[in-house]
Design an enzyme around this catalytic site. Structure first.
Site, PDB file in Angstrom:
ATOM      1  N   LYS A 192      -1.492  -0.185-136.718  1.00  0.00           N
ATOM      2  CA  LYS A 192      -2.918   0.026-136.965  1.00  0.00           C
ATOM      3  C   LYS A 192      -3.257  -0.759-138.229  1.00  0.00           C
ATOM      4  CE  LYS A 192      -6.796   2.122-135.974  1.00  0.00           C
ATOM      5  NZ  LYS A 192      -7.623   1.687-134.851  1.00  0.00           N
ATOM      6  N   ASP A 248       6.068   8.259-130.784  1.00  0.00           N
ATOM      7  CA  ASP A 248       6.124   9.611-130.216  1.00  0.00           C
ATOM      8  C   ASP A 248       5.078   9.726-129.112  1.00  0.00           C
ATOM      9  OD1 ASP A 248       6.598  12.283-129.841  1.00  0.00           O
ATOM     10  OD2 ASP A 248       5.830  12.941-131.778  1.00  0.00           O
ATOM     11  N   ASP A 252       5.664   8.985-124.662  1.00  0.00           N
ATOM     12  CA  ASP A 252       5.329  10.026-123.683  1.00  0.00           C
ATOM     13  C   ASP A 252       4.317   9.491-122.670  1.00  0.00           C
ATOM     14  OD1 ASP A 252       6.991  11.941-124.683  1.00  0.00           O
ATOM     15  OD2 ASP A 252       5.436  13.452-124.996  1.00  0.00           O
TER      16      ASP A 252
END
Ligand code: NAD
Length: 356
Positions: A192, A248, A252
């Site tokens: 980012k 993380d 997923d």
């Protein structure tokens, strides 16, 4: 003949059932590819709490450190849910990753041809196949940074800090580039950097390490765009390299594209190719002992172990091929479709061995 020492952490719930099937497959693979494996079992999670009062006994850490690689089932279950957070089985999981210095998490998101219909993504977007590898930094960033709470003028606040050092980014970047150079030679570093200073350091460091890998095409993407692109056009990705918190979430998301939790393997690597291998799912207490567990995620974790720690890629490929074939012949309940033979956890293990 080369012999490898593997520590088994079977854990709780379906852990012992799925690890037993994976061991059976590893033994058959060893026979076929002329190496041998010796096993040592150690306690982790609820099973360790019951036996020793601790989720991660020091003997477990020692056994793992003395082995070439570790195979973990899963930990946790309702029996231990009322314990305080730092005494729960899952604390053992974080503890073992820390104790073994596992700083890189590899999460492949693969769709097997036979399971394409299980993906929530439209078939025309997936195409023939999908094979993404998410490389996530595992021991730095905001999950380990300074945190706290304070109250000023009667207003309570809380903070967590994202901090990365250059060496931390360098070592995870090298894992990402190595991975990409053995695959389709495309690395997308996700950050980012339009907002975060830590991301600007991350981006500059990854670019510098990238100069050591001229055959790998490096691109950068902001994390919000990456979350969108994974659903819009997942085929554009080969290896995604990212920080602890972004990884993380994105790993997923990427894994759910493949549709079934019982199929997804993972690896956590430390120095010198040492690794801990485990399925991404939990201990599934709702189906433990019923024979309904799908052992394929754990079997595919063994394939990753052969590829990334034991350095026998042809044996890893043989397991992946046997799993792909098994899926065309029979399925466990979680991925069963009409007309297909339904098998138990043990029968699926036997079938993979037979097809090896
Ligand atoms: P879970 O992954 O154990 O189960 C979620 C659902 O998926 C359940 O319905 C389960 O039956 C099913 N499922 C999971 N693995 C399967 C398999 N191999 N075959 C067929 N079905 C499967 O997640 P949960 O229910 O949220 O957690 C159960 C326990 O596991 C909790 O104590 C949790 O803390 C723990 N957990 C452990 C790990 C780990 O050990 N790495 C990871 C996640 C959760």
């Amino acid at each position: 003949m080369k012999t490898f020492q593997i520590t088994l952490l079977k854990g709780d719930g379906i852990g012992p059932e799925i690890v037993d099937q994976a061991v059976k497959v590893l033994n058959k693979t060893a026979e076929k590819f002329h190496f041998s494996v010796t096993y040592d079992e150690a306690l982790l999670g609820g099973a360790a709490i019951d036996a020793t009062g601790q989720a991660l006994p020091s003997e477990t850490v020692e056994k793992c450190k003395a082995s070439d690689a570790v195979l973990l089932g899963a930990v946790g279950g309702p029996k231990w849910d009322s314990l305080p957070g730092n005494q729960r089985p899952e604390a053992g999981l974080l503890g073992i990753r820390g104790a073994l210095g596992l700083f890189a998490n590899l999460r492949p998101a693969v769709i097997f041809e036979a399971l394409k219909e299980a993906s929530p993504i439209k078939p025309e977007i997936i195409g023939d196949a999908l094979d993404i590898m998410v490389v996530r930094e595992l021991t730095g960033g905001i999950y380990f940074g300074q945190r706290g709470r304070d109250t000023k003028d009667g207003v309570e606040s809380a903070y967590d800090t994202e901090r990365y050092s250059v060496p931390e980014v360098e070592r995870i970047a090298r894992i990402g580039f190595e991975m990409a150079s053995k695959r389709n030679k495309k690395l997308c570093s996700v950050d980012k950097a339009n907002v975060l200073e830590s991301s600007r350091l991350w981006r500059a460091t990854v670019a510098r390490i990238g100069e050591e890998y001229p055959d790998v095409e490096l691109t950068n993407m902001y994390v919000d765009n990456c979350a969108m692109q994974l659903v819009r056009n997942p085929k554009q990705f080969d290896v995604i390299l990212t920080s602890n918190i972004f990884g993380d979430i994105l790993s997923d998301e990427a894994s759910m594209i493949s549709g079934s939790i019982g199929m997804l393997a993972s690896a956590s690597l430390g120095k010198n190719q040492f690794g801990l291998y485990e399925p991404i799912h939990g201990s599934a207490p709702d189906i433990a002992g019923t024979g309904l567990a799908n052992p394929l995620a754990t079997i595919l974790s063994v394939a990753m172990m052969l590829k990334y720690t034991l350095n026998i890629p042809e044996a890893a490929q043989a397991i992946e091929d046997a799993v792909a074939k098994a899926l065309t012949k029979a399925r466990t309940a979680d991925i069963h479709t009409e007309g297909m033979k339904k098998v138990t956890c043990e029968e699926m293990g036997d079938l993979v061995c037979e097809l090896l």
